[in-house]
Design a protein around this motif. Structure first.
Motif, short mmCIF file in Angstrom:
data_model
loop_
_atom_site.label_atom_id
_atom_site.label_comp_id
_atom_site.label_asym_id
_atom_site.label_seq_id
_atom_site.Cartn_x
_atom_site.Cartn_y
_atom_site.Cartn_z
N SER A 24 -65.28 7.46 28.09
CA SER A 24 -66.05 8.21 28.70
C SER A 24 -65.77 9.68 28.31
O SER A 24 -64.55 10.13 28.59
CB SER A 24 -66.39 7.99 30.19
OG SER A 24 -67.14 9.16 30.74
N LEU A 25 -66.63 10.50 27.60
CA LEU A 25 -66.38 12.00 27.40
C LEU A 25 -67.28 12.81 27.88
O LEU A 25 -68.48 12.41 28.18
CB LEU A 25 -66.60 11.99 25.79
CG LEU A 25 -65.69 10.98 24.86
CD1 LEU A 25 -65.96 11.37 23.36
CD2 LEU A 25 -64.38 11.66 25.13
N SER A 26 -66.79 13.75 28.38
CA SER A 26 -67.54 14.91 28.85
C SER A 26 -67.51 16.20 28.23
O SER A 26 -66.20 16.59 28.11
CB SER A 26 -67.26 14.97 30.58
OG SER A 26 -67.64 13.83 31.13
N PHE A 27 -68.37 16.88 27.77
CA PHE A 27 -68.25 17.94 27.19
C PHE A 27 -69.23 19.26 27.67
O PHE A 27 -70.37 18.86 28.26
CB PHE A 27 -68.73 18.10 25.55
CG PHE A 27 -67.78 16.95 25.02
CD1 PHE A 27 -66.65 17.82 24.29
CD2 PHE A 27 -68.20 15.87 24.51
CE1 PHE A 27 -65.81 17.10 23.70
CE2 PHE A 27 -67.19 15.02 23.94
CZ PHE A 27 -66.17 15.59 23.30
N PRO A 52 -54.24 1.21 34.19
CA PRO A 52 -54.92 2.40 34.59
C PRO A 52 -54.69 3.57 33.41
O PRO A 52 -53.84 3.33 32.50
CB PRO A 52 -54.13 2.92 35.98
CG PRO A 52 -53.49 1.41 36.21
CD PRO A 52 -53.16 0.65 34.85
N ARG A 53 -55.67 4.52 33.49
CA ARG A 53 -55.68 5.53 32.56
C ARG A 53 -54.10 6.22 32.17
O ARG A 53 -53.79 6.38 31.09
CB ARG A 53 -56.62 6.54 32.93
CG ARG A 53 -56.66 7.61 31.78
CD ARG A 53 -57.98 8.50 32.18
NE ARG A 53 -57.92 9.58 31.03
CZ ARG A 53 -58.77 9.48 29.89
NH1 ARG A 53 -59.29 8.44 29.86
NH2 ARG A 53 -58.73 10.64 29.23
N GLN A 54 -53.58 6.39 33.47
CA GLN A 54 -52.23 7.09 33.03
C GLN A 54 -51.18 6.19 32.34
O GLN A 54 -50.51 6.71 31.62
CB GLN A 54 -51.73 7.36 34.58
CG GLN A 54 -50.23 8.06 34.33
CD GLN A 54 -50.17 9.32 33.59
OE1 GLN A 54 -50.91 10.08 33.55
NE2 GLN A 54 -49.15 9.53 32.79
N ASN A 55 -51.29 4.86 32.70
CA ASN A 55 -50.55 3.95 32.05
C ASN A 55 -50.74 3.75 30.50
O ASN A 55 -49.78 3.61 29.72
CB ASN A 55 -50.42 2.60 32.63
CG ASN A 55 -49.81 2.64 33.96
OD1 ASN A 55 -50.70 2.58 35.12
ND2 ASN A 55 -48.68 2.70 34.22
N ILE A 56 -52.21 3.92 30.14
CA ILE A 56 -52.60 3.90 28.49
C ILE A 56 -51.97 5.11 28.24
O ILE A 56 -51.42 4.94 26.93
CB ILE A 56 -53.98 3.75 28.73
CG1 ILE A 56 -54.68 2.60 29.30
CG2 ILE A 56 -54.65 4.05 27.10
CD1 ILE A 56 -56.15 2.58 29.39
N HIS A 76 -51.59 3.55 18.12
CA HIS A 76 -53.20 3.01 17.28
C HIS A 76 -53.95 2.17 18.11
O HIS A 76 -55.28 2.25 18.02
CB HIS A 76 -52.89 2.55 15.82
CG HIS A 76 -53.82 2.23 14.96
ND1 HIS A 76 -54.45 3.18 14.42
CD2 HIS A 76 -54.55 0.96 14.70
CE1 HIS A 76 -55.40 2.75 13.67
NE2 HIS A 76 -55.24 1.56 13.74
N LEU A 77 -53.58 1.13 18.70
CA LEU A 77 -54.21 0.33 19.45
C LEU A 77 -54.99 0.73 20.55
O LEU A 77 -55.99 0.46 21.10
CB LEU A 77 -53.16 -1.02 19.90
CG LEU A 77 -52.90 -2.11 18.86
CD1 LEU A 77 -52.10 -3.08 19.38
CD2 LEU A 77 -54.25 -2.59 18.20
N ALA A 78 -53.97 1.57 21.56
CA ALA A 78 -54.66 2.04 23.15
C ALA A 78 -55.08 3.38 22.95
O ALA A 78 -55.89 3.73 23.94
CB ALA A 78 -53.20 2.13 23.80
N GLN A 79 -54.97 4.39 22.14
CA GLN A 79 -55.39 5.53 22.05
C GLN A 79 -56.96 5.62 22.02
O GLN A 79 -57.61 6.25 23.10
CB GLN A 79 -54.92 6.51 21.03
CG GLN A 79 -55.48 7.97 21.16
CD GLN A 79 -55.09 8.78 19.81
OE1 GLN A 79 -54.82 8.27 18.68
NE2 GLN A 79 -54.61 10.03 20.10
N PRO A 80 -57.83 4.62 21.57
CA PRO A 80 -59.19 4.56 21.73
C PRO A 80 -59.47 4.58 23.30
O PRO A 80 -60.53 4.82 23.63
CB PRO A 80 -59.68 3.66 20.79
CG PRO A 80 -58.60 3.54 19.72
CD PRO A 80 -57.41 4.00 20.34
#
Length: 117
Positions: free
Chosen positions: A57-60, A32-36, A48-52
């Protein structure tokens, strides 16, 4: 007889161990996102591996919409922060992980336009 021992070096720890980065990436991809987020704080290699994966999904929101349906730019600080995010997300390290990008307007109530910005 001299019984003194030379000090031992601290054990080295490699978080990747003997697993290939592709295996770790497969594991991180299931979290899940929080664990990432937590994984990215563990060590440089994991970041370096997990940040991407945090940027799938991006919202601006590049502008605001007032009560008369007019587009209004947000304050300069918010606009500069949005531009910095866009620049970061378009970097070679992050851009390959983005699957969707949403650009939207945000309606506001009682907005005052500052002509100095």
């Amino acid at each position: 007889m001299d019984m003194t021992l030379a000090p031992m070096a601290p054990p080295t720890f490699s978080p990747r161990g003997h697993l290939l980065p592709e295996i770790w990436l497969g594991v991180f991809n299931q979290l899940p996102r929080q664990n990432i987020r937590d994984v990215t704080l563990t060590c440089h290699s994991f970041r370096h591996l997990a940040q991407p994966l945090l940027f799938r999904s991006l919202s601006f929101c590049p502008f605001l919409v007032d009560g008369q349906n007019n587009r209004v730019l947000p304050k300069r600080e918010i606009l500069e922060r949005t531009m910095a995010k866009l620049q970061f997300c378009s970097s070679d390290r992050i851009s390959h992980a983005i699957h969707t990008c949403k650009v939207f307007s945000r309606p506001t109530v009682g907005i005052s336009v500052d002509s100095t910005d």
